[in-house]
Design a protein around this motif. Sequence first.
Motif, PDB file in Angstrom:
ATOM      1  N   THR B   7       0.858  -1.173  -0.254  1.00  0.00           N
ATOM      2  CA  THR B   7       0.074   0.172   0.032  1.00  0.00           C
ATOM      3  C   THR B   7       0.991   1.340  -0.055  1.00  0.00           C
ATOM      4  N   TYR B   8       0.743   2.006  -0.982  1.00  0.00           N
ATOM      5  CA  TYR B   8       1.482   3.313  -1.119  1.00  0.00           C
ATOM      6  C   TYR B   8       0.749   4.544  -0.835  1.00  0.00           C
ATOM      7  N   GLY B   9       1.129   5.336  -0.163  1.00  0.00           N
ATOM      8  CA  GLY B   9       0.555   6.692   0.076  1.00  0.00           C
ATOM      9  C   GLY B   9       1.094   7.427  -1.184  1.00  0.00           C
ATOM     10  N   GLY B  93       6.753  11.906  -3.291  1.00  0.00           N
ATOM     11  CA  GLY B  93       5.364  11.729  -2.892  1.00  0.00           C
ATOM     12  C   GLY B  93       4.820  10.516  -3.158  1.00  0.00           C
ATOM     13  N   ILE B  94       5.650   9.368  -2.985  1.00  0.00           N
ATOM     14  CA  ILE B  94       5.137   8.122  -2.960  1.00  0.00           C
ATOM     15  C   ILE B  94       5.678   7.637  -1.820  1.00  0.00           C
ATOM     16  N   ARG B  95       5.029   6.897  -0.791  1.00  0.00           N
ATOM     17  CA  ARG B  95       5.552   6.390   0.455  1.00  0.00           C
ATOM     18  C   ARG B  95       5.098   5.093   0.674  1.00  0.00           C
ATOM     19  N   VAL B  96       5.775   3.951   1.118  1.00  0.00           N
ATOM     20  CA  VAL B  96       5.425   2.812   1.443  1.00  0.00           C
ATOM     21  C   VAL B  96       4.631   2.883   2.801  1.00  0.00           C
ATOM     22  N   ILE B  97       3.241   2.385   2.699  1.00  0.00           N
ATOM     23  CA  ILE B  97       2.827   2.503   4.226  1.00  0.00           C
ATOM     24  C   ILE B  97       2.355   1.029   4.848  1.00  0.00           C
ATOM     25  N   ALA B  98       2.304   0.130   3.966  1.00  0.00           N
ATOM     26  CA  ALA B  98       1.967  -1.127   4.201  1.00  0.00           C
ATOM     27  C   ALA B  98       2.579  -2.392   3.451  1.00  0.00           C
TER      28      ALA B  98
END
Lengths: 376, 376
Positions: B7-9, B93-98
Amino acid sequence: MSRFSVTYGIRASDPADARARAEAIALEQTVEVPRAVVPEGHIADEIVGRIEEIGSAGAGVYHATISYAPDSAGDEITQFLNVIFGNSSIQQGIRVIAIDPGDEMARRFPGPRFGIAGLRRLTGRRSGGMISPVLKPMGLSPGAFAELAAGCVRGGADIVKEDHGLAGQPTAPFRPRVEAVAEAVRKANAAEGRSALYFPNLSGRVDEISENLRFAKQAGAGGILVMPGLYGFGVVDRIARDAEFDLPVMTHPAFLGPYVLAADTGIAHGVMFGTIQRLAGADISVFPNVGGRFGFSAGECHEIADHCRDAGGPGRPILPSPGGGMSVDRAADMVRMYGPDVVYLLGGSLLADPPRIDRAVAAMRRAVDAADAAGA
Amino acid sequence: MSRFSVTYGIRASDPADARARAEAIALEQTVEVPRAVVPEGHIADEIVGRIEEIGSAGAGVYHATISYAPDSAGDEITQFLNVIFGNSSIQQGIRVIAIDPGDEMARRFPGPRFGIAGLRRLTGRRSGGMISPVLKPMGLSPGAFAELAAGCVRGGADIVKEDHGLAGQPTAPFRPRVEAVAEAVRKANAAEGRSALYFPNLSGRVDEISENLRFAKQAGAGGILVMPGLYGFGVVDRIARDAEFDLPVMTHPAFLGPYVLAADTGIAHGVMFGTIQRLAGADISVFPNVGGRFGFSAGECHEIADHCRDAGGPGRPILPSPGGGMSVDRAADMVRMYGPDVVYLLGGSLLADPPRIDRAVAAMRRAVDAADAAGA
């Protein structure tokens, strides 16, 4: 023994705050204890980082140059990088903007085996920009990659590079793939009178790396692609020091993005994709080109290219390799921007008609040659 | 075969922009070619990332869950991480959140050998917080480190950990240092009836790692400290899979800071210092504690601890290890914050009077025990 030095950009509210932050870095990167408990003598006098220079660099930003003893880093690139930025990487508002290895660390880390001059010798491309089509996508068979590679050689590739995502996928595991592609490149080179180099993407678990390198060399690879963001810069250093392997290393930026993306935190573009790559021993440094899918600016790309090619070192000048955003239409602009000492990566745009990849590569070759000839 | 998902922000201007960015990630992380040239069949159907879910997560931020085929990653942790975030790490602006490994990748990456239960068995600390003083500063001799280590054991340390900056310095090279400290810890354990574990800091060049691990094991080390930011997560994975080494791994965050420091770029704190550490096989994950020299918030530290200990996996629950900012005065607060399953790192504050380090460690032991007993 000459010390090495690192210049940090430091976010601070005023000169006293900047000095306090610099003092904290000098301790954090070495003894990692408060000044009050640093043992006197050699540790306090030599091991603790020393602020050599500090000054304002604009609103709220200061530059501090801190020198370190070679003995704090020893002769391992991992520990060298650890002293440069290990724990301070976890602080907001500290950015590595320059590294000067000094004589002693330059001796311990001689850098690339080949550099620009070596790559020109190996590829036979005496002057002008080199082009490197990329073998992809993952999911193809070794035979399909081999056909693409042969087409790239016929089209005039200097380097045939694998996509950094080709690893141990069951459709094309490392060894059968490398064997098939190397053989195809060898045959195409012989048939066309060329000397294109094939760079497989290093993959495998840690204990398989040495064997996989040996295998690639014996199969006929002309170099190797490595992702230091995932394998560590120690693997680049290990390959560059390997007199038996004795092939050039191309480094890929996968997983390294976060180091450069924040304006005043992390590591400057030129340091990450230029200086550190050279210290580790890379001969070619891949980075995202301006105008492609990534957001690097022309200024950042210039900075990277300059740090790769600076005749002042560290080590031999190396080839910057912008990836993405290259096309026949942009060739003149790119040649104007990067000059002759460069490797252009050519990616997905070549794959519109895979059986005709030779024509797509040849078109790019002509475009770059024309721009070089025009002294664009 | 069950897919894994990330899951990416995603920073985006509107839902259409968010979907376009998610589509770009699904291609970038796998085939790395435009959709138009993706070969039909297995590659288009299975290998290309698949958007499973996408939705708004607040002003200008969207969450997108993308699933990937296990065959895109194979069974190498490096390539697994490459598919999760290799090139997309270079995008703003892409962050790995899960990360959800799914059944197949969970089978390929079973994770830590020991985890919390294993560490409790090895240390004999059945319940309550563990304490781990750190041997430093660099520049001391093996004998001086050995004396400090013995004092730590007498004071009641569960783990005696080396500073991550101890490498191959000429004042205390890896082997003589490990031998001297292991011997001191063994003697102190025997004299005091304790079972403190000694964790040397893994150092050495790439080709020396296996030999250094074997050496540490034979010398009597009780575990090993590794910096995945410098050595790569492949080294953690390699150690965790080593049935002959068969000792716990503690990971240190040096050089990993930039991944977490930007709010909406990089990798979320809990994923970097929890999920990924577990997938690689770490048993203890060190991170900067709130209130110390680093800027992590209480919320970020909670997130890390939760991701380390989540009974749902991946792999066994592991011990979070906050470093910095721990003192006798703060013990009750820390126990309230972290609960019993934690390893407190104790650093420079112990070194005010090195010959009396046993008293400083014992004071911390009592403070943690009292807080645990009070159910603080």
